[in-house]
Write a protein that holds these residues in place. Structure first.
Motif, PDB file in Angstrom:
ATOM      1  N   LEU A 162      -2.371   3.241  -0.170  1.00 48.85           N
ATOM      2  CA  LEU A 162      -3.758   3.338  -0.586  1.00 48.85           C
ATOM      3  C   LEU A 162      -4.069   2.336  -1.728  1.00 48.85           C
TER       4      LEU A 162
ATOM      5  N   LEU B  71      -8.198  11.396  -1.704  1.00 46.49           N
ATOM      6  CA  LEU B  71      -9.496  11.264  -0.912  1.00 46.49           C
ATOM      7  C   LEU B  71     -10.651  11.897  -1.519  1.00 46.49           C
TER       8      LEU B  71
ATOM      9  N   LEU C  81      -2.493  12.976  -0.717  1.00 47.93           N
ATOM     10  CA  LEU C  81      -3.590  12.172   0.005  1.00 47.93           C
ATOM     11  C   LEU C  81      -4.804  12.659   0.069  1.00 47.93           C
TER      12      LEU C  81
ATOM     13  N   LEU D 272      -7.952   1.962   1.729  1.00 48.88           N
ATOM     14  CA  LEU D 272      -8.408   2.938   0.852  1.00 48.88           C
ATOM     15  C   LEU D 272      -9.989   3.210   1.176  1.00 48.88           C
TER      16      LEU D 272
END
Length: 108
Positions: free
Chosen positions: A14, A85, A81, A20
């Motif tokens: 990321l 996000l 994650l 990303l």
């Protein structure tokens, strides 16, 4: 539960702005490689390399439809994650920051 090394390896991916952005776009729907080619100003091999790295870590999954490959997010078992996000801007905001618009996929 994932090991600290696995989590660190996921988060390293990321650290790349393109990856990303790809993952952030994938939050809302699946995307075809051809769409990523229109969005990011990099070559098709570079797009494929980014997606391969994400797929190898199990962060995205792919489905082939004809000659095109579609990618979707696969982070149900990766809460670290999912948390990152959730903080990312919407697809519309990302596309606006790249001065791009969503077009009809070229693969349809």
């Amino acid at each position: 539960m994932q090991s600290l090394t696995d989590i660190a390896d996921d988060l390293k991916l990321l650290g790349d702005k393109t990856r990303l952005a790809m993952l952030s776009l994938l939050k809302e729907r699946e995307w075809c490689v051809c769409e990523f080619l229109d969005i990011f100003d990099i070559s098709q091999p570079a797009i494929s390399q980014h997606l391969r790295k994400l797929k190898n870590r199990g962060i995205v999954k792919e489905s082939k439809r004809g000659q095109w490959v579609h990618y979707s997010l696969n982070v149900e078992d990766k809460p670290h994650l999912k948390a990152v996000l959730q903080q990312m801007p919407s697809s519309a905001a990302i596309l606006a920051s790249l001065n791009k618009e969503v077009k009809a996929p070229c693969c349809d």
